[in-house]
Design a protein around this motif. Structure first.
Motif, PDB file in Angstrom:
ATOM      1  N   PHE A 136     -22.039 -11.409  12.900  1.00 44.66           N
ATOM      2  CA  PHE A 136     -22.846 -11.023  11.741  1.00 44.66           C
ATOM      3  C   PHE A 136     -23.276  -9.558  11.842  1.00 44.66           C
ATOM      4  CE2 PHE A 136     -27.179 -11.129   9.624  1.00 44.66           C
ATOM      5  CZ  PHE A 136     -26.665 -11.094   8.334  1.00 44.66           C
ATOM      6  N   GLY A 137     -23.067  -8.825  10.754  1.00 43.01           N
ATOM      7  CA  GLY A 137     -23.360  -7.393  10.765  1.00 43.01           C
ATOM      8  C   GLY A 137     -24.667  -7.009  10.127  1.00 43.01           C
ATOM      9  N   GLY A 138     -25.476  -7.996   9.723  1.00 45.35           N
ATOM     10  CA  GLY A 138     -26.784  -7.680   9.179  1.00 45.35           C
ATOM     11  C   GLY A 138     -26.881  -7.706   7.670  1.00 45.35           C
ATOM     12  N   ILE A 139     -25.750  -7.822   6.986  1.00 46.23           N
ATOM     13  CA  ILE A 139     -25.754  -7.882   5.517  1.00 46.23           C
ATOM     14  C   ILE A 139     -25.244  -9.258   5.089  1.00 46.23           C
ATOM     15  CG2 ILE A 139     -24.835  -6.899   3.374  1.00 46.23           C
ATOM     16  CD1 ILE A 139     -24.482  -4.262   4.835  1.00 46.23           C
ATOM     17  N   LYS A 140     -26.062 -10.001   4.368  1.00 45.25           N
ATOM     18  CA  LYS A 140     -25.639 -11.326   3.905  1.00 45.25           C
ATOM     19  C   LYS A 140     -24.592 -11.189   2.808  1.00 45.25           C
ATOM     20  CE  LYS A 140     -29.902 -13.769   5.094  1.00 45.25           C
ATOM     21  NZ  LYS A 140     -30.995 -14.650   4.604  1.00 45.25           N
ATOM     22  N   LEU A 141     -23.599 -12.055   2.864  1.00 48.81           N
ATOM     23  CA  LEU A 141     -22.492 -11.996   1.907  1.00 48.81           C
ATOM     24  C   LEU A 141     -22.711 -12.918   0.716  1.00 48.81           C
ATOM     25  CD1 LEU A 141     -19.417 -11.956   4.322  1.00 48.81           C
ATOM     26  CD2 LEU A 141     -20.719 -10.030   3.427  1.00 48.81           C
ATOM     27  N   GLY A 142     -23.627 -13.858   0.816  1.00 51.29           N
ATOM     28  CA  GLY A 142     -23.806 -14.835  -0.253  1.00 51.29           C
ATOM     29  C   GLY A 142     -22.744 -15.910  -0.175  1.00 51.29           C
ATOM     30  N   THR A 143     -22.989 -17.020  -0.858  1.00 55.31           N
ATOM     31  CA  THR A 143     -22.066 -18.153  -0.795  1.00 55.31           C
ATOM     32  C   THR A 143     -20.665 -17.772  -1.244  1.00 55.31           C
ATOM     33  OG1 THR A 143     -23.875 -19.716  -1.183  1.00 55.31           O
ATOM     34  CG2 THR A 143     -21.640 -20.498  -1.604  1.00 55.31           C
ATOM     35  N   GLY A 144     -20.554 -17.146  -2.413  1.00 55.31           N
ATOM     36  CA  GLY A 144     -19.238 -16.763  -2.909  1.00 55.31           C
ATOM     37  C   GLY A 144     -18.556 -15.738  -2.022  1.00 55.31           C
ATOM     38  N   GLY A 145     -19.338 -14.816  -1.487  1.00 49.38           N
ATOM     39  CA  GLY A 145     -18.769 -13.802  -0.606  1.00 49.38           C
ATOM     40  C   GLY A 145     -18.236 -14.392   0.679  1.00 49.38           C
ATOM     41  N   LEU A 146     -18.939 -15.391   1.222  1.00 45.19           N
ATOM     42  CA  LEU A 146     -18.464 -16.049   2.437  1.00 45.19           C
ATOM     43  C   LEU A 146     -17.155 -16.789   2.197  1.00 45.19           C
ATOM     44  CD1 LEU A 146     -21.783 -17.469   3.938  1.00 45.19           C
ATOM     45  CD2 LEU A 146     -20.312 -15.727   4.960  1.00 45.19           C
ATOM     46  N   VAL A 147     -17.104 -17.521   1.083  1.00 42.22           N
ATOM     47  CA  VAL A 147     -15.870 -18.256   0.761  1.00 42.22           C
ATOM     48  C   VAL A 147     -14.696 -17.290   0.679  1.00 42.22           C
ATOM     49  CG1 VAL A 147     -14.677 -19.584  -1.025  1.00 42.22           C
ATOM     50  CG2 VAL A 147     -17.030 -20.172  -0.394  1.00 42.22           C
ATOM     51  N   ARG A 148     -14.868 -16.192  -0.047  1.00 43.59           N
ATOM     52  CA  ARG A 148     -13.781 -15.214  -0.190  1.00 43.59           C
ATOM     53  C   ARG A 148     -13.422 -14.595   1.159  1.00 43.59           C
ATOM     54  NH1 ARG A 148     -16.744 -14.154  -4.858  1.00 43.59           N
ATOM     55  NH2 ARG A 148     -17.872 -12.439  -3.840  1.00 43.59           N
ATOM     56  N   ALA A 149     -14.425 -14.316   1.965  1.00 48.88           N
ATOM     57  CA  ALA A 149     -14.166 -13.685   3.256  1.00 48.88           C
ATOM     58  C   ALA A 149     -13.326 -14.586   4.155  1.00 48.88           C
ATOM     59  CB  ALA A 149     -15.495 -13.346   3.944  1.00 48.88           C
ATOM     60  N   TYR A 150     -13.693 -15.857   4.253  1.00 48.90           N
ATOM     61  CA  TYR A 150     -12.947 -16.767   5.123  1.00 48.90           C
ATOM     62  C   TYR A 150     -11.553 -17.057   4.564  1.00 48.90           C
ATOM     63  CZ  TYR A 150     -16.846 -17.433   8.277  1.00 48.90           C
ATOM     64  OH  TYR A 150     -17.831 -17.225   9.228  1.00 48.90           O
ATOM     65  N   GLN A 151     -11.436 -17.152   3.260  1.00 49.73           N
ATOM     66  CA  GLN A 151     -10.115 -17.330   2.661  1.00 49.73           C
ATOM     67  C   GLN A 151      -9.232 -16.113   2.935  1.00 49.73           C
ATOM     68  OE1 GLN A 151     -11.259 -18.084  -1.420  1.00 49.73           O
ATOM     69  NE2 GLN A 151     -10.907 -20.291  -1.220  1.00 49.73           N
ATOM     70  N   ASP A 152      -9.792 -14.920   2.765  1.00 49.60           N
ATOM     71  CA  ASP A 152      -9.022 -13.696   2.983  1.00 49.60           C
ATOM     72  C   ASP A 152      -8.587 -13.567   4.444  1.00 49.60           C
ATOM     73  OD1 ASP A 152      -9.321 -13.050   0.341  1.00 49.60           O
ATOM     74  OD2 ASP A 152     -10.863 -11.515   0.653  1.00 49.60           O
ATOM     75  N   CYS A 153      -9.451 -13.986   5.355  1.00 51.94           N
ATOM     76  CA  CYS A 153      -9.096 -13.923   6.775  1.00 51.94           C
ATOM     77  C   CYS A 153      -7.875 -14.784   7.080  1.00 51.94           C
ATOM     78  CB  CYS A 153     -10.282 -14.384   7.627  1.00 51.94           C
ATOM     79  SG  CYS A 153     -11.624 -13.198   7.735  1.00 51.94           S
ATOM     80  N   VAL A 154      -7.892 -16.025   6.578  1.00 50.44           N
ATOM     81  CA  VAL A 154      -6.767 -16.933   6.840  1.00 50.44           C
ATOM     82  C   VAL A 154      -5.502 -16.437   6.144  1.00 50.44           C
ATOM     83  CG1 VAL A 154      -5.927 -19.299   6.657  1.00 50.44           C
ATOM     84  CG2 VAL A 154      -8.351 -18.881   7.106  1.00 50.44           C
ATOM     85  N   ALA A 155      -5.630 -16.034   4.881  1.00 51.87           N
ATOM     86  CA  ALA A 155      -4.464 -15.565   4.129  1.00 51.87           C
ATOM     87  C   ALA A 155      -3.845 -14.338   4.785  1.00 51.87           C
ATOM     88  CB  ALA A 155      -4.865 -15.253   2.689  1.00 51.87           C
TER      89      ALA A 155
END
Length: 211
Positions: free
Chosen positions: A109-128
């Motif tokens: 965690f870098g100190g900035i919250k991503l929000g629910t939608g941001g987290l979903v996109r982040a984890y999807q982008d990581c796997v893709a």
């Protein structure tokens, strides 16, 4: 797509494929390994947990069967808000056209919250992103056969085995030669027919089990 021949990660046991992303100061490290069973997948997850014990989260997902199959799957948010990591990761894996696969996304965690939608996109982008560069190979099922032949046919049968990509896993010598072989499933029918022609029908073939 055949359920016995499909793409899998081209990674040996103990190997994994790695990519990384930096999203709003949070570091995401993604690892993919081949997992042909839920136990193998969970062992890989545990390995990543131990290796990155200092991380904020080690989220994971796996499909231990053919591409798109939901018979052997699992996922975990590992402390992220419910439904923001494991399930989105699994969705990407199930649509990624690769089977027998396990993915762990480690986040610091870098100190900035991503929000629910941001987290979903982040984890999807990581796997893709990790899937995009993943080395792949075709999994081909192996049939295991017991083949009984006469001594006079031994050399010709060995050459026939090689032509069909078969390997001898055990052999016994008595009145005849008893071979146990592993052979690609799609080759069994042609091999059996050619073996009968080669030995004038004297060879005996019994299917033991399939991989």
């Amino acid at each position: 797509m055949s359920q016995t021949s499909y793409p899998v990660p081209d990674l040996a046991p103990g190997q994994c494929h790695e990519t990384s992303l930096l999203i709003r100061r949070s570091r995401f490290l993604t690892h993919i390994a081949r997992a042909s069973s839920p136990d193998e997948a969970r062992a890989f997850v545990e390995l990543m947990r131990v290796r990155h014990a200092d991380a904020t989260h080690n989220c994971w997902a796996f499909n231990a069967g053919p591409p798109g199959s939901t018979a052997q799957i699992g996922a975990s948010d590992d402390g992220e808000p419910h439904g923001t990591a494991g399930r989105p990761m699994l969705g990407v894996l199930l649509h990624g056209d690769v089977g027998e696969i396990c993915c762990v996304v480690t986040r610091w965690f870098g100190g900035i919250k991503l929000g629910t939608g941001g987290l979903v996109r982040a984890y999807q982008d990581c796997v893709a992103g990790c899937l995009d560069t993943l080395p792949r190979a075709m999994r081909v099922s192996l049939a295991k056969l017991a083949v009984e032949i006469g001594y006079a046919d031994n050399e010709r049968v060995r050459r026939l085995l090689a032509r069909h990509g078969a390997s001898v896993t055990s052999e016994e010598y008595g009145a005849d030669i008893l071979l146990e072989i592993g052979i690609p499933g799609p080759a069994v029918q042609d091999f059996t027919r050619e073996l009968a022609d080669l030995t004038s029908g004297s060879a005996c073939v019994i299917e033991l089990e399939s991989d």
